[in-house]
Design an enzyme around this catalytic site. Structure first.
Site, mmCIF file in Angstrom:
data_model
loop_
_atom_site.group_PDB
_atom_site.id
_atom_site.type_symbol
_atom_site.label_atom_id
_atom_site.label_comp_id
_atom_site.label_asym_id
_atom_site.label_seq_id
_atom_site.Cartn_x
_atom_site.Cartn_y
_atom_site.Cartn_z
ATOM 1 N N GLU A 25 31.542 55.976 -12.918
ATOM 2 C CA GLU A 25 32.469 54.839 -12.954
ATOM 3 C C GLU A 25 32.142 53.901 -14.108
ATOM 4 O O GLU A 25 31.097 54.014 -14.732
ATOM 5 C CB GLU A 25 32.446 54.087 -11.619
ATOM 6 C CG GLU A 25 31.049 53.718 -11.160
ATOM 7 C CD GLU A 25 30.840 52.233 -11.009
ATOM 8 O OE1 GLU A 25 31.401 51.474 -11.828
ATOM 9 O OE2 GLU A 25 30.101 51.845 -10.103
ATOM 10 N N ASP A 142 37.276 50.947 -1.229
ATOM 11 C CA ASP A 142 36.412 52.130 -1.353
ATOM 12 C C ASP A 142 36.343 52.893 -0.036
ATOM 13 O O ASP A 142 36.372 54.127 -0.011
ATOM 14 C CB ASP A 142 34.988 51.722 -1.754
ATOM 15 C CG ASP A 142 34.897 51.081 -3.124
ATOM 16 O OD1 ASP A 142 35.905 51.096 -3.862
ATOM 17 O OD2 ASP A 142 33.816 50.572 -3.461
ATOM 18 N N LYS A 159 26.395 48.307 -0.904
ATOM 19 C CA LYS A 159 25.673 47.166 -1.465
ATOM 20 C C LYS A 159 25.150 46.284 -0.331
ATOM 21 O O LYS A 159 25.864 45.973 0.613
ATOM 22 C CB LYS A 159 26.598 46.372 -2.392
ATOM 23 C CG LYS A 159 27.055 47.174 -3.606
ATOM 24 C CD LYS A 159 27.972 46.354 -4.489
ATOM 25 C CE LYS A 159 28.370 47.144 -5.734
ATOM 26 N NZ LYS A 159 29.302 48.254 -5.434
#
Length: 302
Positions: A25, A142, A159
């Site tokens: 990405e 996502d 995260k």
């Protein structure tokens, strides 16, 4: 989505020879880190994939053109661009960026979409998005993309600034296999162990490749996650990170930061509060994930 794709010469060569390809990405280049850490890390990830025997393909939109395998020149232009001048591109953003001839760096969801369109089914990133702490209605695209796009994502978990238990619940609801790579608990990005069990785990590349092969044969419509802990010598402790993240999230709320701006704001604040040690961890895990993805992709072709 039906894209008019432009392939880098190295990716076309890999496709013709049957060499496995790993997607990478580009939001880390435009939003995740400052220059020159961003370009150095992006190039190091590409090299880690090559060292594993696979072909790296950094994905982005350049002046409205979806590119599968950006050149170093294109990546450097992204890296040096003023912050905010290149949009983050998820599923919702493709029509506007392509239609208006604008450039965009791809989120996890955006990368999965373009990778699938290019018949690339292995993708290495840092950490996926998830459910935001204190804002359970704010669910990253996502997670939804993982439920409907057949790409295997190698990451360091979600995260750690996110609500990890709720994130795992959404992944379960979306039917996404979550496989711990060398771990039985979900990694938490900067830290190695969130204490949240994953449903399945593998000990090595051979076992991971066997699962990837089985997933491919099943021809499902959902993605899959391999979660890889941050390298031990770069990891931070859970206690320290909880305090830092709590401070960073409160700062974001106080400053009225919302939506897509939350993650880069909080990550930047975390770097500041850890005196750069979180940046070192981020770089280490990104390169390690790229290496691991390359090794799994190569082994699954043998």
């Amino acid at each position: 989505m039906n894209f008019d794709l432009q392939f880098g010469a190295h990716v076309l060569k890999a496709k013709m020879s049957g060499q496995p390809i790993v997607a990478l990405e580009t939001t880390v280049v435009t939003h995740g880190m400052d220059y020159p850490h961003n370009i150095d890390t992006a190039l190091a990830m590409e090299q880690a994939v090559r060292d594993a025997g696979a072909c790296p393909a950094s994905l982005g939109i350049v002046d409205g053109q979806p590119v599968i395998g950006m050149s170093e020149e294109q990546l450097r232009a992204f890296a040096k661009s003023p912050r905010g001048s290149i949009a983050k591109c998820s599923r919702r953003d493709f029509p506007a960026l392509i239609g208006l001839g604008k450039s965009g760096s791809l989120t996890v969801a955006g990368t999965m979409i373009l990778a699938a369109a290019a018949s690339i089914d292995v993708f290495a990133t840092g950490g996926i998005g998830g459910v935001h702490r204190g804002h359970p209605f704010d669910v990253s695209a996502d997670l939804l993309e993982l439920g409907k796009t057949p790409v295997t994502v190698v990451c360091a978990g979600a995260k750690s600034i996110l609500d990890l238990p709720l994130t795992m619940e959404v992944l379960e609801t979306q039917g996404v296999p979550v496989i711990g790579f060398g771990c039985k608990n979900l990694p938490a990005f900067y830290t190695r162990d969130s204490s949240i069990a994953v449903p399945h785990s593998v000990a090595n590349v051979d076992e991971a490749a066997s699962i990837l092969t089985a997933w491919r044969k099943l021809l499902g419509n959902n993605g899959m996650l391999f979660t890889v802990p941050v390298p031990e010598d770069a990891a931070l402790t859970n206690d320290e990170m909880e305090k830092v993240i709590d401070t960073a999230i409160k700062a974001a709320d106080a400053d009225g930061v919302h939506g897509a701006a939350v993650t880069p704001y909080v990550l930047g604040k975390v770097v500041e509060l850890t005196n750069g040690r979180s940046l070192n961890a981020n770089i280490a895990l990104l390169i390690n994930n790229a290496k691991t993805a390359g090794e799994i992709a190569v082994r699954a072709t043998q």
